[in-house]
Enzyme design. Structure first.
Site, PDB file in Angstrom:
ATOM      1  N   ARG A 180       5.452   1.172   6.299  1.00  0.00           N
ATOM      2  CA  ARG A 180       5.172   1.531   4.889  1.00  0.00           C
ATOM      3  C   ARG A 180       5.992   2.755   4.463  1.00  0.00           C
ATOM      4  O   ARG A 180       5.510   3.616   3.723  1.00  0.00           O
ATOM      5  CB  ARG A 180       3.676   1.836   4.673  1.00  0.00           C
ATOM      6  CG  ARG A 180       2.743   0.689   4.972  1.00  0.00           C
ATOM      7  CD  ARG A 180       2.885  -0.453   3.973  1.00  0.00           C
ATOM      8  NE  ARG A 180       1.784  -1.373   4.065  1.00  0.00           N
ATOM      9  CZ  ARG A 180       1.730  -2.402   4.899  1.00  0.00           C
ATOM     10  NH1 ARG A 180       2.740  -2.672   5.698  1.00  0.00           N
ATOM     11  NH2 ARG A 180       0.673  -3.199   4.918  1.00  0.00           N
ATOM     12  N   SER A 226      -4.805  -1.977   0.705  1.00  0.00           N
ATOM     13  CA  SER A 226      -5.184  -1.006   1.739  1.00  0.00           C
ATOM     14  C   SER A 226      -5.071   0.399   1.170  1.00  0.00           C
ATOM     15  O   SER A 226      -4.036   0.761   0.619  1.00  0.00           O
ATOM     16  CB  SER A 226      -4.230  -1.088   2.930  1.00  0.00           C
ATOM     17  OG  SER A 226      -4.296  -2.349   3.531  1.00  0.00           O
ATOM     18  N   GLU A 268      -2.389   5.354   1.973  1.00  0.00           N
ATOM     19  CA  GLU A 268      -1.208   4.539   1.770  1.00  0.00           C
ATOM     20  C   GLU A 268      -0.880   4.527   0.282  1.00  0.00           C
ATOM     21  O   GLU A 268       0.264   4.431  -0.126  1.00  0.00           O
ATOM     22  CB  GLU A 268      -1.526   3.112   2.249  1.00  0.00           C
ATOM     23  CG  GLU A 268      -0.322   2.272   2.463  1.00  0.00           C
ATOM     24  CD  GLU A 268      -0.490   0.851   1.967  1.00  0.00           C
ATOM     25  OE1 GLU A 268      -1.332   0.573   1.107  1.00  0.00           O
ATOM     26  OE2 GLU A 268       0.269   0.026   2.448  1.00  0.00           O
TER      27      GLU A 268
END
Ligand code: EPU
Length: 338
Positions: free
Chosen positions: A162, A235, A334
């Protein structure tokens, strides 16, 4: 080109937070983007995709840019490989659907991930054992320092979990299109928990990208909130990666429970944050209108539709503090906070 002052961003963030920006510009071509009078735009300037990974914690005082550059072109490389050049404003799942319909392998495990192609290349989105970087061949950008067109090959993009160079060079590059390398060669990736099981009963050799896509869509629909029904940004936290010694400590502390984990090639261990949050009993926990999603506690949802950013931040802080106390691990969001 759309140009609107004091623009309400509620429909541009999947969390459905109420926030506005001083100026919103949606451009249809890269030429329009280059013709903007940059010095006179309300500052700061930020670029968004579909807003599926953003939490607006207040109004944005500057300019929000959004790409409406939507094209998909195929370049046949002969033999097995096909390159797809995709405009940054294309919905990522539209690209995945097209690739699967064309019988091309590579993108199918990334089915149904919300967001647009440009942002997918910034965030290195991933699911079910595949990350965007695995199929990205290059990223075409405008360098806002001198307005030159720059093409980064994948190794130059600094991709990690990510993560990418584009996240660290904030605001410098605007991604205008992404090159994806896909293949006709039979290459399903079924090893991530749940994927092979979802295809049980089918002849593995007869699978097609479209069949795998169907299975991935079923798995996601069963676990993740439908963005059309309830607001969220997928998420909320990254899965923590820790040294093996730290993992062993948690194992010793939590026994006899088995701890789900993935051993990474460099010897570190990734532990699902969902397991930690679940173990701490946070499923369904609420703060105001925000709630930890019952079926996948890594996701925070805008359950009431009226949640404030503060409601979300309260849950975020409770989770970070509890995880730290119990497991000695620092969770990092995130979702980007604006
Ligand atoms: N788990 C629990 N309790 C739960 C749910 C999960 O203990 O209620 C544990 C299970 O052991 C499960 C493990 O957590 O095996 C992992 O769960 P899951 O496969 O749902 O994936 P994840 O690690 O929680 C990541 C991505 C998702 C992606 C899935 C599937 C991140 C931050 N998230 O979640 O991506 O869809 O894997 O590959 O890496 C997103 O980024 O927005 C996103 C949804």
């Amino acid at each position: 080109m759309k140009r609107i002052e004091n623009y309400d961003l509620s429909s541009h963030n999947t969390f459905r937070m109420k926030a506005s920006c001083a100026l919103y510009i949606e451009y249809d071509t890269v030429a329009e983007l280059m013709e903007l009078d940059w010095k006179n735009l309300p500052a700061p300037v930020m670029h968004i995709g579909a807003g599926s990974n953003l939490l607006f914690t207040g109004d944005y005082p500057g300019t929000v840019l959004h790409s409406n550059v939507k094209y998909i072109k195929y370049v046949d490389m002969g033999l097995d490989d096909v390159l797809m050049t995709v405009g940054a404003g294309v919905t990522f799942d539209d690209f995945v659907a097209k690739a699967c319909d064309a019988g091309l392998w590579g993108a199918e495990n990334l089915s149904l991930i919300p967001g647009e192609v440009g942002a997918a290349a910034v965030q290195n989105i991933g699911a079910y054992g595949v990350e965007a970087k695995d199929i990205i061949a290059g990223v075409v950008c405008l360098d806002t320092r001198d307005w030159s067109k720059t093409v980064f090959k994948t190794p130059e993009c600094g991709y990690g979990y990510r993560d990418s160079m584009f996240k660290h060079e904030k605001g410098r590059y605007i991604i205008t299109s992404v090159l994806f390398r896909l293949t006709r060669k039979f290459s399903p990736k079924l090893d991530y928990g749940g994927v092979r099981k979802a295809l049980e009963g089918l002849d593995e050799k007869a699978l097609t990208p479209a069949i795998v896509r169907g299975a991935i869509i079923d798995i996601r629909r069963a676990k993740l909130p439908d963005p059309d029904e309830v607001g969220s940004a997928g998420s909320f936290f990254k899965n923590p990666v820790m040294p093996r010694e730290q993992f062993e400590k948690i194992v010793a502390q939590e026994q006899p429970k088995e701890i789900p984990h993935f051993d990474l090639p460099d010897g570190t261990v990734k532990v699902p944050a969902a397991w930690m949050i679940d173990t701490l009993g946070f499923k369904g926990a609420r703060s105001g209108g925000a709630q930890v999603y019952e079926k996948q506690p890594l996701v925070i949802v805008n359950a009431s539709g009226e949640a404030t950013a503060q409601d979300v931040l309260d849950l975020e802080n409770q989770i970070i503090n509890s995880v730290k106390q119990r497991f000695g691990v620092e969770l990092h969001p995130e979702v980007e906070h604006i």
